[in-house]
Design a protein around this motif. Sequence first.
Motif, PDB file in Angstrom:
ATOM      1  N   HIS A 153       4.600  12.890  -3.084  1.00 52.07           N
ATOM      2  CA  HIS A 153       3.862  13.580  -2.024  1.00 52.07           C
ATOM      3  C   HIS A 153       2.404  13.148  -2.073  1.00 52.07           C
ATOM      4  O   HIS A 153       1.875  12.847  -3.134  1.00 52.07           O
ATOM      5  N   CYS A 154       1.763  13.143  -0.913  1.00 52.22           N
ATOM      6  CA  CYS A 154       0.388  12.663  -0.842  1.00 52.22           C
ATOM      7  C   CYS A 154      -0.457  13.599   0.013  1.00 52.22           C
ATOM      8  O   CYS A 154      -0.015  14.058   1.064  1.00 52.22           O
ATOM      9  N   MET A 155      -1.663  13.890  -0.468  1.00 50.83           N
ATOM     10  CA  MET A 155      -2.590  14.724   0.303  1.00 50.83           C
ATOM     11  C   MET A 155      -3.876  13.953   0.619  1.00 50.83           C
ATOM     12  O   MET A 155      -4.932  14.543   0.817  1.00 50.83           O
ATOM     13  N   CYS A 156      -3.787  12.633   0.709  1.00 54.48           N
ATOM     14  CA  CYS A 156      -5.008  11.847   0.922  1.00 54.48           C
ATOM     15  C   CYS A 156      -5.526  12.016   2.355  1.00 54.48           C
ATOM     16  O   CYS A 156      -4.811  12.427   3.264  1.00 54.48           O
ATOM     17  N   THR A 157      -6.790  11.675   2.535  1.00 53.56           N
ATOM     18  CA  THR A 157      -7.432  11.828   3.844  1.00 53.56           C
ATOM     19  C   THR A 157      -6.776  10.938   4.895  1.00 53.56           C
ATOM     20  O   THR A 157      -6.610  11.341   6.053  1.00 53.56           O
ATOM     21  N   ASP A 158      -6.373   9.723   4.510  1.00 55.23           N
ATOM     22  CA  ASP A 158      -5.727   8.832   5.485  1.00 55.23           C
ATOM     23  C   ASP A 158      -4.395   9.408   5.959  1.00 55.23           C
ATOM     24  O   ASP A 158      -4.083   9.369   7.155  1.00 55.23           O
ATOM     25  N   CYS A 159      -3.593   9.929   5.024  1.00 57.38           N
ATOM     26  CA  CYS A 159      -2.321  10.543   5.429  1.00 57.38           C
ATOM     27  C   CYS A 159      -2.584  11.744   6.344  1.00 57.38           C
ATOM     28  O   CYS A 159      -1.905  11.934   7.353  1.00 57.38           O
ATOM     29  N   ARG A 160      -3.577  12.559   5.975  1.00 61.33           N
ATOM     30  CA  ARG A 160      -3.865  13.765   6.763  1.00 61.33           C
ATOM     31  C   ARG A 160      -4.283  13.406   8.184  1.00 61.33           C
ATOM     32  O   ARG A 160      -3.795  13.980   9.158  1.00 61.33           O
ATOM     33  N   LYS A 202      -1.222  -1.018   6.557  1.00 58.65           N
ATOM     34  CA  LYS A 202      -0.951  -0.581   7.923  1.00 58.65           C
ATOM     35  C   LYS A 202       0.100   0.517   7.860  1.00 58.65           C
ATOM     36  O   LYS A 202       0.888   0.599   6.905  1.00 58.65           O
ATOM     37  N   ARG A 203       0.081   1.353   8.875  1.00 54.24           N
ATOM     38  CA  ARG A 203       1.071   2.417   8.997  1.00 54.24           C
ATOM     39  C   ARG A 203       1.860   2.197  10.269  1.00 54.24           C
ATOM     40  O   ARG A 203       1.336   1.643  11.239  1.00 54.24           O
ATOM     41  N   GLY A 204       3.109   2.646  10.253  1.00 53.90           N
ATOM     42  CA  GLY A 204       3.936   2.550  11.443  1.00 53.90           C
ATOM     43  C   GLY A 204       4.274   3.946  11.941  1.00 53.90           C
ATOM     44  O   GLY A 204       4.558   4.839  11.140  1.00 53.90           O
TER      45      GLY A 204
HETATM   46 ZN   LIG Z   1      -1.714   9.430   1.463  1.00 51.50          ZN
END
Ligand SMILES: [Zn+2]
Length: 355
Positions: free
Chosen positions: A245-252, A287-289
Amino acid sequence: MPDYPTVYATCHCHAHRFPVFLDPSTLPKSEACCHCDVCRHSAGVPFVTCIRIPHALFPLTAPDPDNTTRSNAGDGHDTALPKGITSYRSSGHAARYFCSICGCHIAMHFCNQWFLSVGCITFPSLPEPGLQEEEMRAVDGIYKISWHQYLEDTGDGGIMKLMDDGLPRYAIRTDGALFSIRTSNAPAPTHSSDAPIKTKTGDVLTARCRCGSVRASILRPSAIPSGPGVAKRGSSDGQRWLSGHCMCTDCRLTSGYPVSSWTYVGREHLKLEGEGLVYYQSSQRAKRGFCRTCGASVMWDGGGDTVDIATALFERNEGEGVSAVEREWTWLEGGVSFAGDARDRGMKANASTGA
Ligand SMILES: [Zn+2]
Ligand SMILES: [Zn+2]
Ligand SMILES: [Zn+2]
């Protein structure tokens, strides 16, 4: 109503910054985490958290079973929408609005009420992103997560098996029964050498976004044992992939929501299908999709031996919980990545504690 915005709704690419006016007497708002299938598959995250807002952010698009997506990507397809916003009807009474460039889910209209995704909230007085303590204090003043709903859709509790925040967990809505976290007969493996639980899922795991325009099929590590991702992120028995699980700013800011869950899959083991996948360069290295139609976060790709696939999109067999699939196909390493970026105090404190 104040005559200046209380907060802004901002996405990762900064194409959008919409002022949001909140009545101070309604703050902080008590809000829910929704774990329903529609939210998880439309957003590509394990649950969705929004605050109710008193005014519209976008023109409302009418329910239309033949054309559930509108966009204004600059092609004039739907000039009623702000440029760079796509709307998607995820069900008869819910319309979701996301950034056409970075995929961030900014707002939702549900049962005659407008909602703002909490991950998009930025503050006029704080730099973006601000110091964590300052941001947490600002977030404290806007909303407080107060309950979980639609856990029934996860089958067995989903991510709540990993978060013990002491809040009420409802099977469906708050006027109904509470939900009990279900544990299977076999304990959830916590280490790669633990034997996986055999289910009827077979040897190909499938994932899809809400609208079905992006689909993924994933093979077990043992299917291509020489794949370079296997040694790094396959379980030692060759059956499962590591996830986290990730709570990073980019994911948010690319999803609009506080927690993302990823399963790290060998590049050779992954097949992506469908016409909906679009890419966004979210950092120098990755990059994200996401799905251009429904906006679901689908993947993170840093060019390495594995590709991160949104665990929320996994399909399960009838009667199997989310975690049943996760136990057979993935294994979790303890803790949450980038908890230092988290802004919600309760979630930060409880993200890695078990139920
Ligand atoms: Zn993240
Ligand atoms: Zn954006
Ligand atoms: Zn989709």
